[in-house]
Design a protein around this motif. Structure first.
Motif, short mmCIF file in Angstrom:
data_model
loop_
_atom_site.label_atom_id
_atom_site.label_comp_id
_atom_site.label_asym_id
_atom_site.label_seq_id
_atom_site.Cartn_x
_atom_site.Cartn_y
_atom_site.Cartn_z
N ALA A 1 66.52 35.91 -2.53
CA ALA A 1 67.05 35.79 -3.70
C ALA A 1 67.82 37.65 -3.68
O ALA A 1 68.77 37.54 -4.47
CB ALA A 1 66.01 35.93 -4.88
N ASP A 2 67.53 38.81 -3.43
CA ASP A 2 68.55 39.51 -3.57
C ASP A 2 69.54 39.25 -3.16
O ASP A 2 71.68 39.93 -3.53
CB ASP A 2 68.07 41.11 -3.08
CG ASP A 2 66.88 41.37 -4.06
OD1 ASP A 2 66.67 41.42 -5.05
OD2 ASP A 2 65.88 42.01 -3.80
N LYS A 3 70.38 39.38 -1.30
CA LYS A 3 70.97 38.93 -0.88
C LYS A 3 72.23 38.29 -1.76
O LYS A 3 73.30 38.30 -1.43
CB LYS A 3 71.15 38.25 1.30
CG LYS A 3 70.25 39.37 1.13
CD LYS A 3 70.21 39.17 2.98
CE LYS A 3 69.22 39.71 3.76
NZ LYS A 3 70.26 40.85 4.42
N CYS A 4 71.28 37.07 -2.12
CA CYS A 4 72.18 35.91 -2.94
C CYS A 4 72.87 36.21 -4.01
O CYS A 4 73.64 35.72 -4.31
CB CYS A 4 71.27 34.77 -2.89
SG CYS A 4 71.66 33.41 -0.99
N ARG A 5 71.70 36.97 -4.67
CA ARG A 5 72.42 37.46 -6.08
C ARG A 5 73.73 38.55 -5.66
O ARG A 5 74.80 38.22 -6.42
CB ARG A 5 71.87 38.56 -6.68
CG ARG A 5 71.57 38.83 -8.42
CD ARG A 5 70.74 39.43 -9.22
NE ARG A 5 70.69 40.90 -8.41
CZ ARG A 5 69.40 41.92 -8.00
NH1 ARG A 5 68.40 41.00 -8.02
NH2 ARG A 5 69.45 42.90 -7.19
N PHE A 6 73.31 39.74 -4.51
CA PHE A 6 74.67 39.79 -4.22
C PHE A 6 76.04 39.17 -4.00
O PHE A 6 77.62 39.52 -4.40
CB PHE A 6 74.08 41.25 -3.69
CG PHE A 6 73.65 42.20 -4.82
CD1 PHE A 6 74.11 43.06 -4.77
CD2 PHE A 6 71.89 42.29 -3.97
CE1 PHE A 6 73.65 44.48 -5.88
CE2 PHE A 6 71.79 42.99 -4.94
CZ PHE A 6 72.43 44.37 -5.81
N MET B 1 83.97 30.94 2.04
CA MET B 1 83.08 32.35 3.90
C MET B 1 81.94 32.87 2.21
O MET B 1 80.46 32.49 3.10
CB MET B 1 84.05 33.25 3.94
CG MET B 1 85.18 33.20 4.75
SD MET B 1 85.73 34.62 6.17
CE MET B 1 86.19 33.80 6.47
N LEU B 2 82.15 33.43 1.06
CA LEU B 2 80.31 33.77 0.81
C LEU B 2 79.76 32.39 0.41
O LEU B 2 78.65 32.80 0.79
CB LEU B 2 81.54 34.47 -0.81
CG LEU B 2 81.76 35.78 -0.31
CD1 LEU B 2 82.91 36.32 -1.47
CD2 LEU B 2 80.84 36.74 -0.07
N LEU B 3 80.28 31.32 0.26
CA LEU B 3 80.29 29.93 -0.38
C LEU B 3 78.81 30.14 0.34
O LEU B 3 78.01 29.31 0.42
CB LEU B 3 81.42 29.25 -0.66
CG LEU B 3 79.55 27.92 -1.21
CD1 LEU B 3 78.46 27.81 -2.69
CD2 LEU B 3 80.77 27.10 -2.00
N GLY B 4 79.91 29.91 2.44
CA GLY B 4 78.73 29.54 3.52
C GLY B 4 78.35 30.45 3.85
O GLY B 4 76.95 30.69 4.21
N LEU B 5 78.03 31.56 3.03
CA LEU B 5 77.63 32.59 3.75
C LEU B 5 76.20 33.00 3.03
O LEU B 5 74.91 33.02 3.35
CB LEU B 5 77.99 34.40 3.09
CG LEU B 5 76.71 35.26 3.80
CD1 LEU B 5 76.79 35.62 5.12
CD2 LEU B 5 77.69 36.87 3.20
N ILE B 6 76.04 32.45 1.83
CA ILE B 6 75.14 32.13 0.71
C ILE B 6 74.11 30.75 0.91
O ILE B 6 73.06 31.37 1.37
CB ILE B 6 75.92 31.28 -0.86
CG1 ILE B 6 76.43 33.49 -1.29
CG2 ILE B 6 74.34 31.91 -1.80
CD1 ILE B 6 76.95 33.49 -2.48
N SER C 1 74.00 30.31 4.57
CA SER C 1 73.22 30.01 5.50
C SER C 1 72.23 31.01 5.14
O SER C 1 71.15 30.98 5.97
CB SER C 1 74.66 30.96 6.21
OG SER C 1 74.67 31.53 6.34
N THR C 2 72.41 31.82 4.45
CA THR C 2 71.11 32.85 4.22
C THR C 2 69.94 31.76 3.30
O THR C 2 68.48 32.12 3.67
CB THR C 2 71.93 33.95 3.05
OG1 THR C 2 72.74 34.37 3.63
CG2 THR C 2 70.71 34.62 2.63
#
Length: 137
Positions: free
Chosen positions: A66-71, A113-118, A120-121
């Motif tokens: 949750a913290d990762k995705c928020r940032f 890329m950020l959407l992909g990171l979100i 995948s996370t």
């Protein structure tokens, strides 16, 4: 992608999106040299462009999903804000559409890329449709 001239010491420096965000900061800084500092969007784009890599770094350092995705969400929002700032600079005739094209293309890559990171996370993240206005649900 051109290689970063800096040696990587931290985890947040590993994702390609971080390097792209740093590249955008340099591009935005170059664009702003042609814009008077008295224009409100000058400060906005300076802060928002800086916010992208800072939020990526902070998110990478978090332990919970949750913290990762928020940032990462914040970084994505800042990238979208930068795109809007460039539109404002064009509409005010402070920069030409051709001048901001490479910045918008780079931001498009960063947002994707950020959407992909979100995703995948947090692959199980639920995206709910907002309720219809006036519904009792």
């Amino acid at each position: 992608m051109k290689p970063s001239p800096l040696k990587r010491y931290f985890d947040h420096e590993k994702p390609i999106v971080y390097s792209k965000a740093i590249e955008y900061v340099a591009l935005a800084t170059d664009l702003l040299q042609d814009v008077p500092k008295s224009i409100a969007v000058w400060d906005q784009i300076d802060r928002a462009s800086t916010s992208i890599p800072l939020n990526i770094a902070e998110g990478t350092g978090k332990f919970t999903i949750a913290d990762k995705c928020r940032f990462y969400d914040n970084a994505r929002g800042s990238a979208l804000e930068c795109a809007a700032c460039m539109d404002v600079l064009v509409s005010k005739k402070l920069l030409s559409p051709e001048r901001v094209l490479s910045g918008k293309e780079l931001l498009s890559e960063i947002v994707a890329m950020l959407l992909g990171l979100i995703k995948s996370t947090s692959p199980s993240r639920v995206y709910e449709e907002p309720p219809e206005y006036g519904s009792a649900g």
